[in-house]
Design a protein around this motif. Structure first.
Motif, PDB file in Angstrom:
ATOM      1  N   LEU A   1       0.837  -1.194   0.000  1.00  0.00           N
ATOM      2  CA  LEU A   1       0.000   0.000   0.000  1.00  0.00           C
ATOM      3  C   LEU A   1       0.876   1.249   0.000  1.00  0.00           C
ATOM      4  O   LEU A   1       0.654   2.180  -0.783  1.00  0.00           O
ATOM      5  CB  LEU A   1      -0.918  -0.023   1.226  1.00  0.00           C
ATOM      6  CG  LEU A   1      -1.955   1.080   1.347  1.00  0.00           C
ATOM      7  CD1 LEU A   1      -2.956   1.033   0.205  1.00  0.00           C
ATOM      8  CD2 LEU A   1      -2.687   0.963   2.695  1.00  0.00           C
ATOM      9  N   ARG A   2       1.890   1.256   0.865  1.00  0.00           N
ATOM     10  CA  ARG A   2       2.809   2.394   0.931  1.00  0.00           C
ATOM     11  C   ARG A   2       3.513   2.615  -0.412  1.00  0.00           C
ATOM     12  O   ARG A   2       3.592   3.745  -0.919  1.00  0.00           O
ATOM     13  CB  ARG A   2       3.833   2.140   2.030  1.00  0.00           C
ATOM     14  CG  ARG A   2       4.808   3.273   2.364  1.00  0.00           C
ATOM     15  CD  ARG A   2       6.106   3.298   1.546  1.00  0.00           C
ATOM     16  NE  ARG A   2       6.763   2.047   1.360  1.00  0.00           N
ATOM     17  CZ  ARG A   2       7.743   1.556   2.125  1.00  0.00           C
ATOM     18  NH1 ARG A   2       8.173   2.231   3.168  1.00  0.00           N
ATOM     19  NH2 ARG A   2       8.305   0.387   1.819  1.00  0.00           N
ATOM     20  N   ASP A   3       3.993   1.524  -1.003  1.00  0.00           N
ATOM     21  CA  ASP A   3       4.705   1.640  -2.281  1.00  0.00           C
ATOM     22  C   ASP A   3       3.789   2.141  -3.388  1.00  0.00           C
ATOM     23  O   ASP A   3       4.203   2.938  -4.234  1.00  0.00           O
ATOM     24  CB  ASP A   3       5.322   0.298  -2.677  1.00  0.00           C
ATOM     25  CG  ASP A   3       6.475  -0.114  -1.762  1.00  0.00           C
ATOM     26  OD1 ASP A   3       6.941   0.728  -0.955  1.00  0.00           O
ATOM     27  OD2 ASP A   3       6.903  -1.284  -1.850  1.00  0.00           O
ATOM     28  N   ARG A   4       2.548   1.680  -3.385  1.00  0.00           N
ATOM     29  CA  ARG A   4       1.600   2.109  -4.417  1.00  0.00           C
ATOM     30  C   ARG A   4       1.261   3.596  -4.274  1.00  0.00           C
ATOM     31  O   ARG A   4       1.279   4.335  -5.251  1.00  0.00           O
ATOM     32  CB  ARG A   4       0.323   1.262  -4.334  1.00  0.00           C
ATOM     33  CG  ARG A   4      -0.735   1.669  -5.336  1.00  0.00           C
ATOM     34  CD  ARG A   4      -1.880   0.694  -5.384  1.00  0.00           C
ATOM     35  NE  ARG A   4      -2.941   1.154  -6.256  1.00  0.00           N
ATOM     36  CZ  ARG A   4      -4.019   0.462  -6.534  1.00  0.00           C
ATOM     37  NH1 ARG A   4      -4.195  -0.754  -6.016  1.00  0.00           N
ATOM     38  NH2 ARG A   4      -4.952   0.969  -7.338  1.00  0.00           N
TER      39      ARG A   4
ATOM     40  N   ARG B   1      -2.569  16.829  -8.504  1.00  0.00           N
ATOM     41  CA  ARG B   1      -1.802  15.884  -7.686  1.00  0.00           C
ATOM     42  C   ARG B   1      -2.664  15.342  -6.562  1.00  0.00           C
ATOM     43  O   ARG B   1      -2.687  14.141  -6.302  1.00  0.00           O
ATOM     44  CB  ARG B   1      -0.575  16.577  -7.087  1.00  0.00           C
ATOM     45  CG  ARG B   1       0.514  16.887  -8.075  1.00  0.00           C
ATOM     46  CD  ARG B   1       1.679  17.561  -7.361  1.00  0.00           C
ATOM     47  NE  ARG B   1       2.771  17.811  -8.287  1.00  0.00           N
ATOM     48  CZ  ARG B   1       4.047  17.803  -7.962  1.00  0.00           C
ATOM     49  NH1 ARG B   1       4.402  17.598  -6.704  1.00  0.00           N
ATOM     50  NH2 ARG B   1       4.980  18.025  -8.857  1.00  0.00           N
ATOM     51  N   LEU B   2      -3.365  16.252  -5.882  1.00  0.00           N
ATOM     52  CA  LEU B   2      -4.201  15.827  -4.759  1.00  0.00           C
ATOM     53  C   LEU B   2      -5.306  14.888  -5.239  1.00  0.00           C
ATOM     54  O   LEU B   2      -5.578  13.870  -4.601  1.00  0.00           O
ATOM     55  CB  LEU B   2      -4.805  17.047  -4.056  1.00  0.00           C
ATOM     56  CG  LEU B   2      -5.645  16.712  -2.812  1.00  0.00           C
ATOM     57  CD1 LEU B   2      -4.769  16.076  -1.731  1.00  0.00           C
ATOM     58  CD2 LEU B   2      -6.332  17.957  -2.285  1.00  0.00           C
ATOM     59  N   ARG B   3      -5.923  15.199  -6.363  1.00  0.00           N
ATOM     60  CA  ARG B   3      -6.979  14.340  -6.898  1.00  0.00           C
ATOM     61  C   ARG B   3      -6.440  12.942  -7.205  1.00  0.00           C
ATOM     62  O   ARG B   3      -7.075  11.940  -6.902  1.00  0.00           O
ATOM     63  CB  ARG B   3      -7.606  14.954  -8.147  1.00  0.00           C
ATOM     64  CG  ARG B   3      -8.457  16.157  -7.856  1.00  0.00           C
ATOM     65  CD  ARG B   3      -9.144  16.713  -9.096  1.00  0.00           C
ATOM     66  NE  ARG B   3      -9.784  17.973  -8.783  1.00  0.00           N
ATOM     67  CZ  ARG B   3     -10.930  18.100  -8.135  1.00  0.00           C
ATOM     68  NH1 ARG B   3     -11.573  17.008  -7.725  1.00  0.00           N
ATOM     69  NH2 ARG B   3     -11.435  19.283  -7.893  1.00  0.00           N
ATOM     70  N   ARG B   4      -5.269  12.872  -7.805  1.00  0.00           N
ATOM     71  CA  ARG B   4      -4.676  11.567  -8.137  1.00  0.00           C
ATOM     72  C   ARG B   4      -4.383  10.760  -6.878  1.00  0.00           C
ATOM     73  O   ARG B   4      -4.640   9.556  -6.823  1.00  0.00           O
ATOM     74  CB  ARG B   4      -3.370  11.759  -8.924  1.00  0.00           C
ATOM     75  CG  ARG B   4      -3.577  12.168 -10.361  1.00  0.00           C
ATOM     76  CD  ARG B   4      -2.232  12.215 -11.077  1.00  0.00           C
ATOM     77  NE  ARG B   4      -2.313  13.057 -12.259  1.00  0.00           N
ATOM     78  CZ  ARG B   4      -1.273  13.383 -13.015  1.00  0.00           C
ATOM     79  NH1 ARG B   4      -0.062  12.953 -12.702  1.00  0.00           N
ATOM     80  NH2 ARG B   4      -1.423  14.139 -14.079  1.00  0.00           N
ATOM     81  N   VAL B   5      -3.821  11.426  -5.882  1.00  0.00           N
ATOM     82  CA  VAL B   5      -3.443  10.728  -4.651  1.00  0.00           C
ATOM     83  C   VAL B   5      -4.679  10.212  -3.920  1.00  0.00           C
ATOM     84  O   VAL B   5      -4.727   9.048  -3.496  1.00  0.00           O
ATOM     85  CB  VAL B   5      -2.597  11.644  -3.742  1.00  0.00           C
ATOM     86  CG1 VAL B   5      -2.420  11.035  -2.361  1.00  0.00           C
ATOM     87  CG2 VAL B   5      -1.246  11.921  -4.388  1.00  0.00           C
ATOM     88  N   ILE B   6      -5.699  11.043  -3.770  1.00  0.00           N
ATOM     89  CA  ILE B   6      -6.913  10.631  -3.072  1.00  0.00           C
ATOM     90  C   ILE B   6      -7.575   9.467  -3.793  1.00  0.00           C
ATOM     91  O   ILE B   6      -7.993   8.479  -3.168  1.00  0.00           O
ATOM     92  CB  ILE B   6      -7.876  11.828  -2.910  1.00  0.00           C
ATOM     93  CG1 ILE B   6      -7.313  12.811  -1.876  1.00  0.00           C
ATOM     94  CG2 ILE B   6      -9.269  11.356  -2.506  1.00  0.00           C
ATOM     95  CD1 ILE B   6      -8.097  14.094  -1.752  1.00  0.00           C
TER      96      ILE B   6
ATOM     97  N   PHE C   1       3.332  11.505   2.763  1.00  0.00           N
ATOM     98  CA  PHE C   1       3.165  11.747   1.327  1.00  0.00           C
ATOM     99  C   PHE C   1       1.868  12.499   1.053  1.00  0.00           C
ATOM    100  O   PHE C   1       1.851  13.477   0.296  1.00  0.00           O
ATOM    101  CB  PHE C   1       3.177  10.408   0.577  1.00  0.00           C
ATOM    102  CG  PHE C   1       3.087  10.541  -0.911  1.00  0.00           C
ATOM    103  CD1 PHE C   1       4.206  10.859  -1.662  1.00  0.00           C
ATOM    104  CD2 PHE C   1       1.888  10.345  -1.568  1.00  0.00           C
ATOM    105  CE1 PHE C   1       4.132  10.986  -3.043  1.00  0.00           C
ATOM    106  CE2 PHE C   1       1.792  10.468  -2.939  1.00  0.00           C
ATOM    107  CZ  PHE C   1       2.924  10.791  -3.681  1.00  0.00           C
ATOM    108  N   VAL C   2       0.778  12.056   1.673  1.00  0.00           N
ATOM    109  CA  VAL C   2      -0.511  12.740   1.483  1.00  0.00           C
ATOM    110  C   VAL C   2      -0.434  14.146   2.071  1.00  0.00           C
ATOM    111  O   VAL C   2      -0.918  15.115   1.463  1.00  0.00           O
ATOM    112  CB  VAL C   2      -1.660  11.924   2.108  1.00  0.00           C
ATOM    113  CG1 VAL C   2      -2.971  12.719   2.086  1.00  0.00           C
ATOM    114  CG2 VAL C   2      -1.824  10.585   1.380  1.00  0.00           C
ATOM    115  N   SER C   3       0.187  14.280   3.228  1.00  0.00           N
ATOM    116  CA  SER C   3       0.329  15.591   3.863  1.00  0.00           C
ATOM    117  C   SER C   3       1.100  16.563   2.976  1.00  0.00           C
ATOM    118  O   SER C   3       0.694  17.730   2.799  1.00  0.00           O
ATOM    119  CB  SER C   3       1.028  15.427   5.209  1.00  0.00           C
ATOM    120  OG  SER C   3       1.143  16.664   5.865  1.00  0.00           O
TER     121      SER C   3
END
Length: 198
Positions: free
Chosen positions: A70-73, A87-92, A134-136
């Motif tokens: 999960l972390r790697d993905r 970027r935020l949209r892709r990550v979420i 990463f999300v932060s």
């Protein structure tokens, strides 16, 4: 002479982990037995012991495999060239898509991680922290004027995003990719349009 590894070793190992995650999630790690695990896997108990010393080793492998992958993905998402909002949209979206099909593993993470020794728990939490960081960082660049120099506010916003994602994950476990992408966009809209007024 050392025993050779079967050609389907990795496949059987993955089957054991998936089946064990289901048993641990439904029965509880403490109540689950190796006999139950063997029955769920459709193999003999002796065959499970060919792969694992016991259920503690299986628990560790379930959590280590799940959280590391999960972390790697999540942390491996290609974001070069994207504007902060995209970027935020892709990550979420990727977080919700990564959760798909991992209900049992997620429940085991929540309910059984404390059964691991302290040093193993520490490693699992490092995987989690990498994802949160990463999300932060992704959230921070959407509104640097709001978050620069205010770590508490950034942490609150980050954990609020995870709270929204985990709510959806826990209550919409059967949702398909399209429904997850739609909800991810809603979370992104709430975050992007809300951070400016924090």
């Amino acid at each position: 002479m050392a025993r050779t590894i079967a050609k389907d070793h990795d496949q059987k190992r993955s089957q054991i982990l998936k089946s064990a995650a289901k048993v641990f999630a439904e029965q509880g790690f403490d109540r689950a037995s190796m006999t139950q695990l063997a029955r769920e896997c459709g193999i003999s108990k002796a065959n499970i012991y060919h792969y694992y010393d016991g259920k503690d080793a299986i628990l560790l492998d379930i959590l280590d495999t799940y959280l590391r992958d999960l972390r790697d993905r999540i942390c491996g998402i290609e974001l070069d060239g994207a504007v902060p909002e995209d970027r935020l949209r892709r990550v979420i979206a990727e977080v919700l898509l990564a959760y798909q099909g991992a209900d049992h593993e997620h429940q085991v993470q929540i309910n059984a991680m404390s059964a691991l020794p302290a040093d193993q728990q520490k490693q699992m939490r490092l995987y989690q922290r990498d994802m949160v960081r990463f999300v932060s960082d992704t959230i921070q660049v959407t509104a640097p004027e709001v978050f620069d120099g205010n770590a508490d506010k950034l942490r609150s916003a980050t954990m609020s995003v995870f709270g929204m994602l985990n709510w959806y994950y826990m209550w919409n476990t059967g949702a398909g990719s399209k429904a997850r992408e739609d909800y991810a966009n809603l979370v992104a809209d709430l975050t992007l349009k809300g951070v400016k007024g924090l």
